[in-house]
Design an enzyme around this catalytic site. Structure first.
Site, mmCIF file in Angstrom:
data_model
loop_
_atom_site.group_PDB
_atom_site.id
_atom_site.type_symbol
_atom_site.label_atom_id
_atom_site.label_comp_id
_atom_site.label_asym_id
_atom_site.label_seq_id
_atom_site.Cartn_x
_atom_site.Cartn_y
_atom_site.Cartn_z
ATOM 1 N N GLU A 54 0.831 -1.204 0.000
ATOM 2 C CA GLU A 54 0.000 0.000 0.000
ATOM 3 C C GLU A 54 0.870 1.261 0.000
ATOM 4 O O GLU A 54 0.604 2.224 -0.738
ATOM 5 C CB GLU A 54 -0.925 0.003 1.227
ATOM 6 C CG GLU A 54 -1.874 -1.181 1.274
ATOM 7 C CD GLU A 54 -1.326 -2.353 2.075
ATOM 8 O OE1 GLU A 54 -2.127 -3.077 2.682
ATOM 9 O OE2 GLU A 54 -0.088 -2.549 2.078
ATOM 10 N N ARG A 207 21.755 -20.869 -9.601
ATOM 11 C CA ARG A 207 22.481 -20.685 -10.870
ATOM 12 C C ARG A 207 21.591 -20.041 -11.941
ATOM 13 O O ARG A 207 21.693 -20.354 -13.117
ATOM 14 C CB ARG A 207 23.052 -22.017 -11.372
ATOM 15 C CG ARG A 207 23.995 -22.679 -10.389
ATOM 16 C CD ARG A 207 24.699 -23.887 -10.947
ATOM 17 N NE ARG A 207 23.822 -24.983 -11.270
ATOM 18 C CZ ARG A 207 23.314 -25.817 -10.365
ATOM 19 N NH1 ARG A 207 23.553 -25.661 -9.082
ATOM 20 N NH2 ARG A 207 22.539 -26.813 -10.738
#
Length: 369
Positions: A54, A207
């Site tokens: 918000e 990776r």
């Protein structure tokens, strides 16, 4: 439910998903601010301790949010924690209406009541199922004070994870393996047993660019882990946590206790092994709310037997390996009666290259999930 509500809430859900793997024990939350049927601000909770959705959306607004409608995937917080209460921010900025997907189960949160008391119109339950699914990890960890556990395994059609000679590279396709590594990036930690370390010496990282590595968690009741193991020496922002028992190797412990990015934790033993339920409680206290279990057959069985697995991801390759001595994804003692089996509620089946990915929830888990 109006079509425009569905449209804008879907936008908020997609924003929330961008933070997968980065919010730890906090929920995934997205927010969209709409004025005159036009989006004027978007935001999401990007990382643990960062701006709430918000707040992010209000700060990103291209014009005044006065009199606007806020779409948010989770009930705005009404208490002060690491950030100020979102309800106070909404009230201060004179937002006219708030549309909410999920109610927050955190007992500290009572945002709906606070917003209504301030004269703000509140609509709840828009795409509630989708918003609840978005935060299944958060809801589970809040209820149970334990991480949500996903068991992942790659296997042949006949359930084998390796041949009788322990050859396992590679059963599934490169695309399936990449999918599995992405899972590592979306969850906080990755859990394996010491036998996996001794046999495969894995790195347990992602990776993949832009995906952070999970915390590496090793179950090692006697502290048999070799000092030169990859998980102890890999360069990564994530640490390695080793859980052991009173039966640990003192010489090995002295070598490991001051090693950079490595933590050894001694826990209670259960049947001469690490108490698995205890390590999950310890990990939750370390802000780890989700774990990918990539164990061997024995650890997988032990976790299932103790009702500690919530969801399974089974990558199945179109091949048959055979062999009574070939390893399977779940071993241990096994069940004695079919009625005691671990039933899976399959939620998704998809094709990845030549393989099939089956995703399902473990039924009858005694904890609230």
């Amino acid at each position: 439910m109006e079509n425009k509500d569905i449209y804008f809430m879907n936008k908020a859900i997609n924003l929330a998903r961008l933070a997968r793997g980065n919010t730890k024990t906090n929920p995934l939350v997205g927010a969209v601010i709409v004025k005159n049927n036009t989006i004027i601000g978007e935001g999401y909770h990007k990382y643990f301790g960062g701006e709430h959705a918000e707040e992010d959306a209000i700060n990103n607004a291209v014009e005044s949010v006065y009199g606007s409608t806020l779409y948010v995937t989770l009930e705005p917080c009404s208490h002060i924690g690491k950030r100020n209460a979102c309800c106070d921010l909404i009230i201060k900025n004179k937002i006219k209406k708030v549309v909410i997907g999920s109610r927050d189960i955190n007992p500290k949160v009572n945002g709906i009541k606070k917003l209504k008391k301030a004269g703000i119109e509140v609509v709840t339950g828009v795409l509630e199922k989708e918003c609840n699914d978005l935060n299944r990890v958060f809801f589970h960890s809040i209820k149970n004070k334990m991480p949500y556990v996903v068991l992942k395994s790659a296997m042949s059609l006949d359930g084998k994870i390796a041949t009788k000679t322990s050859d396992s590279k590679w059963i599934t396709s490169s695309e399936s393996r990449k999918s599995g590594r992405m899972l590592r990036g979306y969850l906080d930690g990755i859990l394996v047993g010491i036998n996996t370390i001794l046999k495969d010496d894995p790195s347990l990282n992602t990776r993949i660019d832009n995906l952070r590595d999970p915390v590496r968690i090793i179950v090692d009741s006697k502290l048999r882990i070799p000092i030169d193991s990859k998980v102890l020496n890999i360069k990564s922002s994530a640490k390695t946590i080793i859980f052991t028992t009173k039966y640990y190797d003192l010489e090995k412990y002295n070598l490991l206790k001051d090693k950079e990015n490595v933590e050894v934790i001694i826990v209670n033993e259960k049947d001469n092994k690490v108490d698995l339920s205890e390590i999950l409680k310890v990990l939750y206290e370390k802000d780890i709310s989700s774990i990918l279990l990539e164990g061997g057959g024995n650890l997988n069985y032990s976790m299932l037997k103790e009702n500690l697995v919530n969801r399974v991801y089974f990558y199945i390759a179109p091949m048959i390996i055979g062999g009574k001595d070939a390893k399977t994804s779940v071993e241990g003692d096994g069940i004695e009666r079919i009625k005691d089996g671990f039933n899976i509620n399959i939620t998704s089946i998809e094709k990845i290259d030549r393989d099939i990915l089956v995703i399902g929830d473990v039924e009858n888990v005694y904890r609230n999930s």
